[in-house]
Design a protein around this motif. Structure first.
Motif, mmCIF file in Angstrom:
data_model
loop_
_atom_site.group_PDB
_atom_site.id
_atom_site.type_symbol
_atom_site.label_atom_id
_atom_site.label_comp_id
_atom_site.label_asym_id
_atom_site.label_seq_id
_atom_site.Cartn_x
_atom_site.Cartn_y
_atom_site.Cartn_z
ATOM 1 N N GLY A 20 21.323 26.304 -3.918
ATOM 2 C CA GLY A 20 22.272 27.119 -4.670
ATOM 3 C C GLY A 20 23.157 26.339 -5.619
ATOM 4 N N ILE A 21 22.849 25.057 -5.841
ATOM 5 C CA ILE A 21 23.624 24.250 -6.789
ATOM 6 C C ILE A 21 23.155 24.527 -8.209
ATOM 7 C CG2 ILE A 21 24.184 21.911 -7.538
ATOM 8 C CD1 ILE A 21 23.758 21.029 -4.599
ATOM 9 N N ALA A 22 21.850 24.512 -8.409
ATOM 10 C CA ALA A 22 21.280 24.735 -9.736
ATOM 11 C C ALA A 22 20.998 26.217 -9.948
ATOM 12 C CB ALA A 22 19.990 23.930 -9.903
ATOM 13 N N THR A 23 21.220 26.675 -11.183
ATOM 14 C CA THR A 23 20.892 28.050 -11.546
ATOM 15 C C THR A 23 19.397 28.207 -11.743
ATOM 16 O OG1 THR A 23 23.016 28.169 -12.715
ATOM 17 C CG2 THR A 23 21.420 29.897 -13.191
ATOM 18 N N GLU A 24 18.785 27.210 -12.385
ATOM 19 C CA GLU A 24 17.343 27.180 -12.606
ATOM 20 C C GLU A 24 16.882 25.727 -12.498
ATOM 21 O OE1 GLU A 24 16.006 29.009 -16.252
ATOM 22 O OE2 GLU A 24 17.629 30.484 -16.207
ATOM 23 N N CYS A 25 15.610 25.546 -12.160
ATOM 24 C CA CYS A 25 14.984 24.218 -12.204
ATOM 25 C C CYS A 25 13.676 24.377 -12.956
ATOM 26 C CB CYS A 25 14.737 23.678 -10.797
ATOM 27 S SG CYS A 25 13.989 22.026 -10.781
ATOM 28 N N VAL A 26 13.537 23.620 -14.041
ATOM 29 C CA VAL A 26 12.380 23.787 -14.919
ATOM 30 C C VAL A 26 11.705 22.430 -15.156
ATOM 31 C CG1 VAL A 26 13.420 25.772 -16.065
ATOM 32 C CG2 VAL A 26 13.763 23.481 -17.014
ATOM 33 N N PRO A 27 10.434 22.429 -15.585
ATOM 34 C CA PRO A 27 9.804 21.167 -15.979
ATOM 35 C C PRO A 27 10.623 20.486 -17.057
ATOM 36 C CG PRO A 27 8.160 22.901 -15.786
ATOM 37 C CD PRO A 27 9.495 23.563 -15.642
ATOM 38 N N ASP A 28 10.570 19.162 -17.078
ATOM 39 C CA ASP A 28 11.436 18.397 -17.974
ATOM 40 C C ASP A 28 11.268 18.805 -19.434
ATOM 41 O OD1 ASP A 28 13.388 16.122 -18.110
ATOM 42 O OD2 ASP A 28 11.869 15.347 -19.464
ATOM 43 N N ASP A 29 10.040 19.071 -19.843
ATOM 44 C CA ASP A 29 9.822 19.395 -21.248
ATOM 45 C C ASP A 29 10.223 20.827 -21.611
ATOM 46 O OD1 ASP A 29 7.811 20.790 -19.982
ATOM 47 O OD2 ASP A 29 6.163 19.895 -21.123
ATOM 48 N N GLN A 30 10.705 21.576 -20.628
ATOM 49 C CA GLN A 30 11.153 22.950 -20.882
ATOM 50 C C GLN A 30 12.666 23.109 -20.792
ATOM 51 O OE1 GLN A 30 8.961 25.863 -18.569
ATOM 52 N NE2 GLN A 30 7.035 24.743 -18.821
ATOM 53 N N LEU A 31 13.389 22.009 -20.568
ATOM 54 C CA LEU A 31 14.835 22.100 -20.363
ATOM 55 C C LEU A 31 15.547 22.630 -21.608
ATOM 56 C CD1 LEU A 31 17.241 21.630 -18.481
ATOM 57 C CD2 LEU A 31 17.349 19.273 -19.327
ATOM 58 N N GLU A 32 15.195 22.115 -22.781
ATOM 59 C CA GLU A 32 15.851 22.567 -24.006
ATOM 60 C C GLU A 32 15.569 24.042 -24.271
ATOM 61 O OE1 GLU A 32 16.285 18.437 -23.827
ATOM 62 O OE2 GLU A 32 14.404 19.550 -23.735
ATOM 63 N N ALA A 33 14.326 24.460 -24.045
ATOM 64 C CA ALA A 33 13.964 25.860 -24.264
ATOM 65 C C ALA A 33 14.699 26.772 -23.289
ATOM 66 C CB ALA A 33 12.453 26.045 -24.119
ATOM 67 N N ALA A 34 14.838 26.336 -22.041
ATOM 68 C CA ALA A 34 15.567 27.131 -21.053
ATOM 69 C C ALA A 34 17.035 27.251 -21.435
ATOM 70 C CB ALA A 34 15.428 26.493 -19.668
#
Length: 267
Positions: free
Chosen positions: A184-198
């Motif tokens: 519950g610390i992170a709102t989302e966890c995404v692949p590294d190359d998708q961080l900017e898009a998220a």
């Protein structure tokens, strides 16, 4: 500070970070930029606080993003600076680091790689934490014979409870972005190359809503963190009642019935 003064201040050169404003997308970015580890100097914290306050008052900004250049968000603070700082300066650390939480506007942080110490504490003060799968969160101060001093353990305990907080603080344990999402610390966890898009996607999502309703929700939720349930429900009712008389609420209802997109103006 007037709008011209705010814009002049934000156009300044800052030590260890830069400010980017995209008025077309109502977005402002605070970008940590002291490679390779984006170490946060003692003096930098007070200026960061001033920048958050200026962006909160900026008419062209709806959403604030905190992010970093490179593969690591921040390895933490300048260790030598702790020994050199005056007691008065140290006493203000938690206030400065809490600036994202005090902003009326939503604040997103994009984390990747090392997110340690004050880097983690700043992230915990933000509203939405987007973590890359490379993210490693930690409060490693026990390795220095110290404890977190800018709200880290206190905010963390509110989110994950006493047992997991002791695991991270007393044992200086690192956790991954995926584990942070599970806890519950992170709102989302995404692949590294998708961080900017998220990050872009979340900015655009938040821009769809009423600025007035967003400000009200943020303050209500933050203020009710320690309130008894009965008080929290009462406060929610008062805020709901005030928003019913707003132009944004009228616009939202009319747009819903007309099956069109609402145009909110924060009034």
């Amino acid at each position: 500070m007037t709008q011209p003064a705010i814009k002049d201040f934000l156009a300044s050169e800052f030590d260890g970070f830069e400010v980017q404003i995209d008025a077309d997308h109502e977005r402002a970015d605070i970008v940590l930029n002291r490679p390779p580890l984006n170490v946060i100097a003692m003096s930098q914290r007070e200026v960061l606080r001033q920048v958050f306050e200026a962006l909160d008052a900026h008419d062209d900004v709806r959403v604030i993003v905190l992010r970093a250049e490179g593969e690591h968000f921040s390895s933490g603070g300048d260790i030598k600076g702790f020994l050199e700082a005056s007691p008065e300066h140290v006493s203000k650390l938690a206030w400065n680091v809490a600036a994202p939480a005090r902003c009326e506007k939503p604040v997103i942080v994009a984390n990747r790689g090392y997110t340690f110490g004050v880097g983690f504490e700043l992230s915990l003060a933000c509203d939405f934490r987007l973590a890359s799968e490379t993210t490693r969160y930690a409060l490693p101060e026990q390795n220095l014979g110290q404890i977190p001093g800018s709200g880290g353990s206190a905010r963390l305990q509110k989110i994950i409870g006493i047992t997991r907080t002791k695991h991270m603080v007393m044992r200086a344990k690192r956790i991954t972005g995926a584990q942070a999402l599970e806890w519950g610390i992170a709102t989302e966890c995404v692949p590294d190359d998708q961080l900017e898009a998220a990050t872009r996607s979340l900015v655009e999502e938040l821009r769809r809503f009423s600025p007035l309703a967003q400000r009200t929700a943020k303050k209500l939720i933050n203020d009710n963190e320690d309130s008894p349930l009965s008080v929290a429900i009462e406060m929610e009712g008062h805020c709901y009642s005030r928003l019913r008389s707003s132009n944004d609420f009228r616009e939202g209802v009319e747009a819903f019935h007309a099956k069109r997109k609402a145009v909110f103006r924060g009034e």
